[in-house]
Design a protein around this motif. Structure first.
Motif, mmCIF file in Angstrom:
data_model
loop_
_atom_site.group_PDB
_atom_site.id
_atom_site.type_symbol
_atom_site.label_atom_id
_atom_site.label_comp_id
_atom_site.label_asym_id
_atom_site.label_seq_id
_atom_site.Cartn_x
_atom_site.Cartn_y
_atom_site.Cartn_z
ATOM 1 N N UNK A 88 110.973 42.722 116.118
ATOM 2 C CA UNK A 88 109.980 43.751 116.357
ATOM 3 C C UNK A 88 110.190 44.378 117.844
ATOM 4 N N UNK A 89 110.410 43.532 118.816
ATOM 5 C CA UNK A 89 110.392 43.993 120.126
ATOM 6 C C UNK A 89 111.574 44.742 120.597
ATOM 7 N N UNK A 90 112.749 44.330 119.757
ATOM 8 C CA UNK A 90 113.874 45.023 120.111
ATOM 9 C C UNK A 90 114.257 46.242 119.296
ATOM 10 N N UNK A 97 113.852 31.435 120.508
ATOM 11 C CA UNK A 97 113.206 32.459 120.818
ATOM 12 C C UNK A 97 114.118 33.629 120.933
ATOM 13 N N UNK A 116 119.644 36.577 123.748
ATOM 14 C CA UNK A 116 119.954 38.137 123.293
ATOM 15 C C UNK A 116 120.823 38.661 124.240
ATOM 16 N N UNK A 117 121.474 39.632 123.730
ATOM 17 C CA UNK A 117 122.494 40.295 124.658
ATOM 18 C C UNK A 117 121.694 41.255 125.349
ATOM 19 N N UNK A 118 121.970 41.762 126.576
ATOM 20 C CA UNK A 118 121.364 42.638 127.290
ATOM 21 C C UNK A 118 121.061 44.057 126.526
ATOM 22 N N UNK A 119 119.708 44.533 126.628
ATOM 23 C CA UNK A 119 119.460 45.643 125.573
ATOM 24 C C UNK A 119 120.707 46.917 125.711
ATOM 25 N N UNK A 120 120.981 47.021 127.021
ATOM 26 C CA UNK A 120 121.809 48.236 127.213
ATOM 27 C C UNK A 120 123.140 47.927 126.438
ATOM 28 N N UNK A 151 111.282 36.997 114.309
ATOM 29 C CA UNK A 151 110.481 38.186 113.983
ATOM 30 C C UNK A 151 110.257 38.988 115.037
ATOM 31 N N UNK A 152 109.548 38.172 116.118
ATOM 32 C CA UNK A 152 108.892 38.773 117.238
ATOM 33 C C UNK A 152 110.105 39.639 118.083
ATOM 34 N N UNK A 153 111.168 38.952 118.238
ATOM 35 C CA UNK A 153 112.210 39.603 119.034
ATOM 36 C C UNK A 153 112.906 40.880 118.310
ATOM 37 N N UNK A 209 115.092 31.766 115.714
ATOM 38 C CA UNK A 209 113.938 31.876 115.916
ATOM 39 C C UNK A 209 113.299 30.807 116.788
ATOM 40 N N UNK A 210 113.709 29.723 116.701
ATOM 41 C CA UNK A 210 113.154 28.123 117.484
ATOM 42 C C UNK A 210 113.623 28.339 118.650
#
Lengths: 526, 139, 306, 234
Positions: free
Chosen positions: D43-45, D35, D6-10, D39-41, D32-33
């Protein structure tokens, strides 16, 4: 499915602290969605009252029950039992909301916030109960009540004796050929190869001599002990005159006394692996030292230990040893003693207390140390139980009992965990034998209820759950998706919390349920 | 910015976590009423999403309370719990929200002092940071 | 005689050869090169011009060669595979030959992570062995890897490097054999501090007859300080510096003098080592010391073939 | 499998800042595999972005959804409505998924939520390591089953270089030297002679150096007679 919730509020307990407005709480309940009946009673635990509110629940066709304001532990079990029986209510749909414990008691000093917080707590509990699923628990009969004990040391024999006294058939698996006097069957020259099944119905494969045998059992006690073979660590390897402490005990037992100066050393480095200070030899070492000084006051006896603690009655031995002139030398584990290589009968050690480097002449060195049983790894792999960093079998949470592994039906005692004095090992053996016997004697293994379940469509078969579950409940099924072996699932929800595809839910602790309950509680303004 | 009535959510495992809370309460300890406890079977059940959702739903701070890591009822559950909390804290830092709003704690059932200490720490944090809302310095 | 380079002549005459290293400046100013060329003239048979050594941007090896050739000394250009693909490598080889360069050292090259342009995209189209292989085919048959045949073949004396002190040790002589098979006329080794280990490697080299097929120049780094020794031991991968060397440098009253003495002693040992045909002195940032070391080691004057 | 991070959220926040309606699309496949984009990522994002927006005092409509495989048109098509409704697509898939959406809806702006990194192997839970660069001409049968192109920092064919230190790579001493590993593996297999041969220059034209690659299986393709009518063909 969700017919309605009956909320029972008990006046006696609610008004106890004089901080709650019970009628207002009742209005909150009856205004809440999904509540079909709100009953305020004087004492919910009263038998007659129970019958009345069960009748009300049946009349209103309630299928779930919420009792306030104390915890389920404090409510008379009769209340829930009667519900389950008379109203045929599912046990998973009956809950209590502990307003006393969570609101009234801890906020007496802030009384204005008690009522609004209690209301919010009640609302969130109602949100939760409305979302609960009626779950079932299942039971499986144990095919046998046998208890298998791995290892015929002090702890293992004790475990078998206790289980046997409980009326169960016991089988001891012992790798050596030594003759064992123990109840039940003793299988010498045998070792555990693999294990299948789960609590109550384990199927073990045992190697006996050249043959392989299958052994069914309900419970297992691991008493694999330590590695009592003789070569220990670099110091000892250099010395011809080094022997394990149990040789000294044996000599003393035979009425012989070693001649010349004696050092008893807790080898800090058995087989080159650093181990923590070993408590199990403290008592034995003290005992031997006092005995020698008593019989032969001119014999120099040094106890060279990283740490020496005498517990309980051993305190007397310690006192006597000091009085008899046993010399105690404590060293820092970072500066382990060395043998003077030019003069092989001297030990160079820095005394921590005096910060003085001593050169001790001696005739015999006894090492008081034991390495973990090298078989532990294979046992742990076969039984799927964890092993500690020091090579012992790791026990589970103390809440499961001091001799329980994380896996139901498997117990561990004595030096298998970590070196223990013989006395402690025996006591642990007794405890493990008893726990295993109780477990096996139940005759059935109950599981299910609040367990995890996979939504196959969402599963990416990433193996995260398979790798993370401490109980190895998830597995990849024939459809190529994760499944949960519910006999193994203990309902912790680790898999549900970690699944990257959100394909696993823990029944009655689903994401939706937890978030809705949290949101409802946060909705209260206080 | 200080809020007299902050909102704090504590996800508390029903083993050592809840027992340590019970013990504190039965010992007469008082704590900030702003703390709202939500029971989970194990802190390993806590998903980072639950924590973020709680913050979205108005919590000013969230903590997770589980067994001691070496004595977790579900063996490795509280270690997993800590990792989830750490990940959420990273995410919060990345979006410029104070990570100390989210904390992991561990207690054994006999640590009577632990829960009041946790409640007080979180209450102070929540009061100091106030709600998540536009700050004066945002354009 | 393949090229008639001075270095080749020294080898062919059976003399103990000396090469040294000049690091080109990190600027477009040729003065430091001219300065070093003047100072070092006559102290070695040929001078290596490093190619952006440790991936630090410097004046190019070929341009440096052109500059020092004007001062009348012979260059060995270094060509790494890090920054050039096969098109550029061949093109630069042709260009270097055209301006009179006769010696080329083929190297894979230090990874860009060590240099001052860490974000660079590396090339590594070739490695040192395939570079040698290609250049050898070019000079012998004029055949390019792509199939084209050159009308004029470049005349070039090909060298390589080898590190006896990198793992797996047992493979290091084999790797030299690969380079010799690929066309290496001479080899300059990684700096030697552990003479015993070098001797072991030489045993292997001799048992394969490699010393008969190629000319081995033993690499040496004269050290100025004990810190330099420690640095090389701890920070330079594939470098083995025994403790006794570090201690000797540390205990010396004048570390620089001790470093020179050590280097001279090493040359003495190497001179009598069977199969070693010369030394390669890498006086990193201390080029001016080379004439003195050569003098003390009795390597002067250098043979002349005019 | 493809491993992404994942890229930094900023950085993500900056990319989606100009837009009101953001459709966040994850993928149930590789990402997904590993991580990064399940779906989890997703939703959290969405949740974390919601908090960021609350902090900055703006409103933004974030819609999160997950596809079976974002790199396949049929799956993307299923959520067409939601894609068309949005101002920007934040793809939480590897770049293949992001580009599939981009190619299908060229007028839509697609921003990447992940950095697609490697063809990797999960060495253990939470650790992935690169083992292939997709050079298009596999030679691992001659290198003891270990790919030097991906696992050697210099993609050497005649390694190990002089920086191999105690079996580790000079570039990162925590990583194994691929050629050291190849040497050890071949020794184990009794095939050390494979280390002796001079490997000539590799023909990189099977790799990306030969231009963008398209793999065609003629017998698998549908003939024009077989193809269904689609919107594009009208």
């Amino acid at each position: 499915m969700n017919r309605g919730t009956q909320v029972v509020i008990c006046r006696v307990c609610s008004e106890g602290a004089g901080l709650l407005d019970v009628d207002k709480l009742a209005r909150v309940a009856s205004d809440a969605p999904g509540v079909c009946s709100t009953v305020v009673v004087e004492r919910a635990c009263n038998k007659k009252t129970v019958l009345e509110i069960v009748d009300d629940a049946m009349a209103k066709e309630a299928d779930r029950l919420l009792v306030a304001p104390c915890s389920k532990k404090e409510i008379s079990p009769a209340l829930f039992q009667t519900y389950a029986k008379k109203a045929k209510m599912n046990e998973f749909l009956m809950e209590a909301v502990d307003i006393i414990g969570e609101v009234t008691l801890p906020h007496r000093d802030d009384p204005t916030r008690v009522q609004p917080k209690a209301e919010a707590k009640l609302r969130s509990a109602i949100v939760r109960i409305n979302m609960l699923e009626p779950l079932q628990r299942t039971e499986e009969r144990m095919r046998t009540s046998n208890v298998v004990v791995i290892g015929a040391g002090a702890a293992g024999i004790e475990a078998a004796s206790v289980a046997s006294a409980f009326g169960l058939h016991t089988v001891i698996i012992e790798k050596s050929e030594k003759k064992i006097d123990a109840p039940g069957v003793v299988m010498p020259k045998s070792r555990l190869i693999s294990a299948k099944g789960h609590a109550g119905n384990y199927i073990l494969t045992i190697e006996v001599g050249e043959k392989r045998e299958t052994l069914e059992c309900a419970a297992i006690v691991v008493a694999s002990g330590g590695d009592w073979r003789e070569a220990k660590g670099p110091i000892v390897d250099e010395l011809q005159v080094a022997k394990p402490l149990h040789h000294l005990e044996q000599e003393i037992g035979e009425g012989r006394l070693p001649g010349g100066a004696i050092i008893i050393l807790d080898t800090p480095d058995p087989k080159g692996i650093r181990t923590p200070a070993q408590d199990f030899m403290w008592e034995e070492a003290l005992h031997c030292a006092t005995h020698i000084r008593r019989k032969s006051p001119t014999t120099e006896v040094y106890l060279v230990f990283q740490e020496m603690r005498a517990m309980g009655l051993a305190e007397f031995d310690y006192k006597e040893a000091s009085e008899l002139g046993v010399k105690f030398i404590r060293y820092d584990s970072k500066k382990p003693p060395k043998v003077d290589t030019k003069n092989g009968t001297r030990l160079i050690v820095t005394d921590m207390a005096q910060e003085e480097t001593l050169s001790l002449a001696f005739d015999t060195l006894y090492y008081a140390s034991v390495a973990p049983n090298p078989d532990n790894a294979a046992i742990a792999v076969a039984l799927r139980i964890p092993i500690s960093s020091s090579g012992g079998i790791r026990r589970g949470s103390i809440q499961r009992g001091p001799v329980a592994t994380p896996r139901p039906g498997i117990f561990v005692c004595g030096t298998a965990k970590f070196p223990k004095s013989r006395e402690v090992a025996r006591l642990e053996g007794k405890a493990a034998g008893l726990m295993a016997a109780q477990f096996a004697a139940a005759g059935k293994w109950e599981f299910g209820g609040s367990v995890a379940e996979v939504t196959s469509d969402k599963c990416s078969a990433c193996l995260t759950c398979v790798r993370t579950c401490p109980y190895e409940a998830p597995f990849i099924g024939i459809a190529g998706k994760a499944e949960i072996a519910i006999q193994m699932c203990q309902g912790c929800g680790i898999c549900a919390g970690i699944c990257p595809s959100k394909a696993i839910e823990l029944h009655n602790y689903t994401d939706d349920q937890l978030s809705a309950e949290t949101a409802a509680y946060l909705g209260g303004d206080f | 910015m200080a809020d007299a009535k902050p909102k704090i959510v504590g996800f508390c495992c029903e083993k050592h976590g809840t027992e340590s809370v019970d013990l504190a309460i039965r010992s007469g300890e008082q704590y900030d009423a702003s703390v709202r406890l939500v029971t989970v079977p194990c802190t390993g059940r806590v998903d980072g999403l639950h924590i973020l959702k709680a913050l979205e739903d108005g919590a000013d701070a969230v903590f997770v309370l589980g067994c001691l890591e070496k004595n977790c009822y579900y063996d490795t559950g509280s270690i997993e719990g800590r990792k989830r909390v750490e990940y959420v804290r990273t995410m919060l830092s990345e979006v410029g929200i104070e990570p100390e709003r989210v904390e992991m704690f561990n207690a054994s059932s006999t640590m009577v002092w632990k829960f009041p200490e946790i409640a007080s720490t979180m209450s102070q944090t929540a009061r100091r940071l106030g709600p998540i809302e536009p700050r004066g310095d945002t354009k | 005689m393949k090229t008639g380079s001075n270095l080749e002549k020294v080898f062919e005459a059976g003399k103990f050869a000396v090469t040294a290293e000049i690091g080109p400046p990190q600027s477009a100013n040729p003065e430091p090169l001219i300065h070093h060329a003047k100072m070092l003239n006559g102290s070695a048979d040929a001078f290596n011009l490093t190619d952006n050594q440790t991936a630090v941007v410097r004046l190019s090896s070929i341009a440096s060669a052109a500059i020092i050739m004007k001062e009348g000394i012979e260059p060995v250009i270094q060509m790494t595979c890090r920054d050039r693909n096969r098109i550029a490598l061949q093109s630069d080889l042709l260009g270097a030959c055209a301006i009179g360069v006769k010696n080329v050292l083929c190297l894979t090259g230090d990874h860009q992570i060590f240099g001052n342009e860490k974000a660079a995209k590396s090339v590594f189209d070739f490695d040192s062995v395939s570079e040698l292989y290609t250049f050898n085919k070019l000079r012998n048959e004029g055949l390019q890897p792509g199939g084209n045949v050159l009308e004029e073949k470049p005349e070039v004396y090909l060298g390589c490097a080898e590190n006896p002190f990198a793992t797996p040790y047992e493979f290091r002589a084999t790797r030299l054999a690969k380079k010799v098979n690929a066309g290496a006329d001479f080899v300059q080794t990684q700096a030697i501090f552990d003479m015993d280990m070098f001797e072991l490697w030489m045993d292997e080299v001799r048992s394969r007859g490699l010393d008969k097929k190629t000319h081995i120049l033993a690499g040496l780094i004269p050290m100025k300080t004990a810190g330099a020794a420690r640095y090389m031991k701890n920070k330079v991968p594939g470098m083995i510096v025994p403790k006794r060397i570090i201690d000797r440098m540390k205990n010396a009253s004048d570390a620089a003098e001790e470093g020179i003495k050590l280097c001279v002693e090493q040359i003495d040992t190497l001179k009598s080592m069977k199969g070693v045909h010369g030394v390669h002195i890498m006086a990193v940032k201390w080029e001016e010391i080379v004439p003195r070391i050569a003098e003390m080691a009795g390597l002067l004057p250098r043979p002349s073939f005019d | 499998m493809i491993v992404a991070e994942r890229k930094p959220l900023g950085e993500i926040a900056e990319m989606i800042a100009p837009y009101e309606k953001v459709c966040v699309i994850g993928c149930r496949s590789c990402v997904a595999i590993c991580l990064a984009g399940g779906e989890k990522e997703v939703n959290m994002l969405v949740s974390a972005m919601g908090l960021l927006n609350r902090r900055t005092g703006r409103t933004q409509n974030l819609d999160g959804l997950v596809l079976e495989r974002q790199c396949e048109k049929e799956w993307v098509k299923e959520v067409e409505d939601r894609i068309l409704e949005s101002d920007v697509i934040l793809s939480m898939s590897c770049s293949l998924g992001a580009q599939t959406i981009g190619d299908m809806y060229p007028e839509k702006i697609v921003v990447p939520g992940l950095n697609t990194a490697i063809f990797g192997v999960p060495e253990e839970q939470g650790v992935w390591s690169e083992k292939c660069l997709g050079c298009g001409d596999c030679i691992i049968h001659t290198t003891g089953g270990i790919c030097p192109i991906a696992r050697c920092a210099k993609s050497m064919l005649n390694g190990p270089c002089g920086g191999s230190s105690d079996g580790h790579c000079e570039v990162n001493l925590e990583l194994d030297c691929a050629w050291y590993a190849i040497h050890e593996r071949l020794k184990l297999q009794g095939r050390l002679e494979l280390m002796d041969m001079v490997r000539p220059p590799k023909e990189w034209n099977t790799s990306h150096s030969g231009g963008r690659r398209v793999i065609v299986r003629e017998e698998a393709r549908l003939t024009s007679h077989q193809k269904r009518a689609t919107e594009e063909s009208q």
